[in-house]
Design a protein around this motif. Structure first.
Motif, mmCIF file in Angstrom:
data_model
loop_
_atom_site.group_PDB
_atom_site.id
_atom_site.type_symbol
_atom_site.label_atom_id
_atom_site.label_comp_id
_atom_site.label_asym_id
_atom_site.label_seq_id
_atom_site.Cartn_x
_atom_site.Cartn_y
_atom_site.Cartn_z
ATOM 1 N N ARG A 142 51.188 45.020 43.643
ATOM 2 C CA ARG A 142 49.865 44.835 43.049
ATOM 3 C C ARG A 142 49.640 45.879 41.964
ATOM 4 N NH1 ARG A 142 45.577 43.569 47.873
ATOM 5 N NH2 ARG A 142 44.228 43.339 46.053
ATOM 6 N N SER A 324 48.249 43.785 53.058
ATOM 7 C CA SER A 324 47.884 43.294 51.726
ATOM 8 C C SER A 324 48.212 44.266 50.594
ATOM 9 C CB SER A 324 46.383 42.984 51.678
ATOM 10 O OG SER A 324 45.627 44.165 51.892
ATOM 11 N N SER A 325 48.533 45.517 50.928
ATOM 12 C CA SER A 325 48.832 46.523 49.901
ATOM 13 C C SER A 325 50.159 47.181 50.246
ATOM 14 C CB SER A 325 47.716 47.575 49.841
ATOM 15 O OG SER A 325 46.470 46.974 49.561
ATOM 16 N N ASP A 391 43.741 51.253 50.930
ATOM 17 C CA ASP A 391 44.083 49.836 50.851
ATOM 18 C C ASP A 391 43.135 49.207 49.831
ATOM 19 O OD1 ASP A 391 45.311 47.293 52.560
ATOM 20 O OD2 ASP A 391 43.261 46.926 51.881
ATOM 21 N N PHE A 392 43.675 48.403 48.925
ATOM 22 C CA PHE A 392 42.845 47.802 47.876
ATOM 23 C C PHE A 392 41.615 47.113 48.455
ATOM 24 C CE2 PHE A 392 46.857 47.897 45.380
ATOM 25 C CZ PHE A 392 46.382 48.478 44.220
ATOM 26 N N ASP A 393 41.840 46.262 49.453
ATOM 27 C CA ASP A 393 40.760 45.424 49.976
ATOM 28 C C ASP A 393 39.809 46.205 50.880
ATOM 29 O OD1 ASP A 393 41.977 43.259 48.648
ATOM 30 O OD2 ASP A 393 43.359 42.971 50.321
ATOM 31 N N ALA A 394 40.352 47.122 51.688
ATOM 32 C CA ALA A 394 39.507 47.905 52.597
ATOM 33 C C ALA A 394 38.553 48.804 51.822
ATOM 34 C CB ALA A 394 40.380 48.733 53.537
ATOM 35 N N LYS A 396 37.532 48.386 48.668
ATOM 36 C CA LYS A 396 36.575 47.543 47.950
ATOM 37 C C LYS A 396 35.459 47.084 48.884
ATOM 38 C CE LYS A 396 36.310 43.459 44.958
ATOM 39 N NZ LYS A 396 37.078 42.331 44.357
ATOM 40 N N LYS A 397 35.813 46.800 50.121
ATOM 41 C CA LYS A 397 34.837 46.323 51.095
ATOM 42 C C LYS A 397 33.756 47.355 51.383
ATOM 43 C CE LYS A 397 34.578 44.238 55.706
ATOM 44 N NZ LYS A 397 35.369 43.813 56.903
ATOM 45 N N PRO A 401 36.003 50.976 45.296
ATOM 46 C CA PRO A 401 37.244 50.400 44.788
ATOM 47 C C PRO A 401 38.164 51.489 44.259
ATOM 48 C CG PRO A 401 35.389 49.903 43.340
ATOM 49 C CD PRO A 401 34.817 50.467 44.586
#
Length: 504
Positions: A142, A324-325, A391-394, A396-397, A401
């Motif tokens: 990513r 995911s990362s 982690d990108f998604d964690a 951002k949540k 970010p």
């Protein structure tokens, strides 16, 4: 420092017997200048020219440790002689930056000596372009520039675009406050980035590449120019690379000194010789970029990951990180922290581990208050979320970010309203001014925030700022305007009482 070592080695009859290398960034910026002596891996910090004679006599010749120059833990006073024993390095996985302590960035021979360009040879002579692309896709690499978009899918879009002529670009602009990961790679190991770029060009079918970077770093420019020259002299750039039949070359372009020129479409306009103003996002640069040709843009760290993926394989790469990362991430660690510098850890490492195990915690015995990820367009989160994984998604949540990876640590004395004002002050000067929501919105937010910080805030200011932020996010032309309000939103979400206290 290097001149002092050269002189001392000469005077002690060791010239030609000891290999002296001027390296790039080691990572532990807080304790530089650093000296590593191999093969023992003895690590000295805060070295001065007047220490050189003693180092050469006692350590290089006598194999003894100069105790006063070794690392000492600020809290416990415990000393560590070897690089791998120092907590800052002990808890990292330095796949990208680890060789910075061993090679001279101005020497292509040093890079080849540690296996450099083997991945390129493997790609050119053992893999078809489609196979290289598939390997990067399987690795789930990513983009490290902020968005976290899968690099392989971006490459595929550019490769499949109908135009025959295609371009690949290294975004080395790195303009956000507190970010210095890309410069650590480019000044410490420029051929790693160049090798990744050539492999990417081969996979995509591009024959021309660009490196877009900062105009204000002389050392960075020297390293890039030298690396390109050496690559051409060794048949790694130009026509018929390594006799493979693949042609590819690279040009260097420098920014015009404004933050927004690092935005993808603005960057490409700058390469064309135009004002670096962003284009609407519905125009995909992967299909219509430089001179309306398909153009693949990745940042320095993303390209630097490519050689290890090709050399060791996607299966090895996906064994590192989270679901995911994948792989490792370089972090610029700064602020109220004992050990500031460049950190590289696997995805999944918690923020607590980065702050306390690697960073050494908060100086002066003070408490951690907040963490801010992503520079001027990032977000702040409270100490209570410190066990969030990298982690990108964690991230951002929870509203922080990752961005390119600038992590600012804030202690208990930090005024979070003032922090939001600080970032908006920076962005006020960096907006290109092309679109009204960004240009006027930032100015109005800054005016209100300044009044609040001066004790002149009034009832309804918070709601007004939230309304402006909503309009900016929805209507701004590029990511600068759309995310310029993120520091404000983050502090309002987690530290709203500070705004209310200032107003009342």
């Amino acid at each position: 420092m290097i001149a002092a070592f050269e002189k001392e080695l000469e005077s002690q009859g060791l010239a030609g017997k000891v290999d002296l290398r001027a390296t790039g960034c080691h990572g532990l910026c807080e304790l530089g200048p650093n000296v590593v002596i191999y093969p023992e891996e003895i690590y000295y910090v805060h070295v001065k020219p007047e220490d050189v004679a003693e180092i050469v006599k006692e350590t290089v010749q006598g194999k003894k440790v100069v105790d006063r120059l070794v690392y000492s833990d600020p809290a416990s006073g415990e000393k560590a002689v070897h690089l791998s024993e120092i907590p800052f390095y002990k808890y990292q996985s330095r796949n990208l930056i680890g060789n910075n302590t061993r090679i001279n960035p101005s020497s292509i021979d040093d890079y080849i000596g540690i296996g450099g360009y083997a991945a390129l040879a493997k790609a050119l002579f053992g893999m078809k372009p489609e196979q290289v692309l598939d390997e990067v896709k399987k690795a789930n690499l990513r983009g490290r520039g902020g968005g976290g978009f899968p690099a392989g899918l971006k490459w595929e879009t550019t490769r499949n675009a109908p135009e025959k002529e295609k371009y690949v670009i290294v975004n080395g602009h790195e303009g956000e406050p507190g970010a210095f990961m890309d410069r650590a790679v480019f000044t410490g190991n420029p051929h790693l980035v160049l090798e990744g770029l050539i492999i990417g060009a081969y996979a995509i079918g591009a024959h021309q590449g660009f490196i877009y970077t900062r105009h204000d770093s002389k050392l960075l420019k020297q390293n890039i120019d030298r690396a390109l020259k050496q690559a051409r002299e060794n048949g790694l750039l130009g026509e018929n690379i390594l006799g493979s039949g693949f042609d590819f070359d690279v040009e260097v372009h420098f920014d015009v000194g404004i933050f927004v020129s690092g935005e993808s479409s603005a960057l490409m306009r700058s390469i064309e010789g135009k004002n670096p103003e962003p284009r609407p996002k519905y125009i995909r640069t992967s299909v219509s970029g430089i001179w309306d040709k398909p153009s693949n843009l990745n940042n320095v760290e993303t390209w630097a990951n490519v050689p290890q993926i090709i050399e060791k394989g996607a299966e090895w790469y996906t064994g590192i990180g989270t679901e995911s990362s994948k792989g490792t991430k370089m972090i610029s660690l700064s602020g109220n922290i004992v050990n500031s510098g460049v950190v590289e850890v696997p995805f999944g490492t918690t923020l607590r581990q980065i702050i306390f195990d690697i960073g050494g915690g908060i100086p002066g015995g003070k408490k951690l208050k907040a963490l801010h990820f992503g520079g001027a367009m990032g977000g702040s989160i409270p100490e209570s979320l410190i066990d969030t994984p990298l982690d990108f998604d964690a991230l951002k949540k929870v509203g922080a970010p990752m961005g390119a990876g600038a992590l600012m640590v804030m202690d208990e004395d930090t005024d979070m309203v003032e922090m939001a004002r600080f970032f908006l002050t920076f962005l006020t000067n960096e907006s290109c001014g092309k679109c009204v929501p960004c240009r006027e919105g930032i100015q109005q937010l800054l005016k209100i925030l300044t009044d609040i910080c001066k004790g002149e805030g009034k009832k309804g200011d918070i709601e007004t700022m939230e309304e402006i932020a909503d309009v900016m996010s929805a209507a701004s032309l590029c990511s600068l305007g759309k995310t310029a309000t993120d520091p404000l939103r983050g502090t309002l979400k987690y530290f709203r009482e500070e705004y209310e206290t200032n107003i009342h």
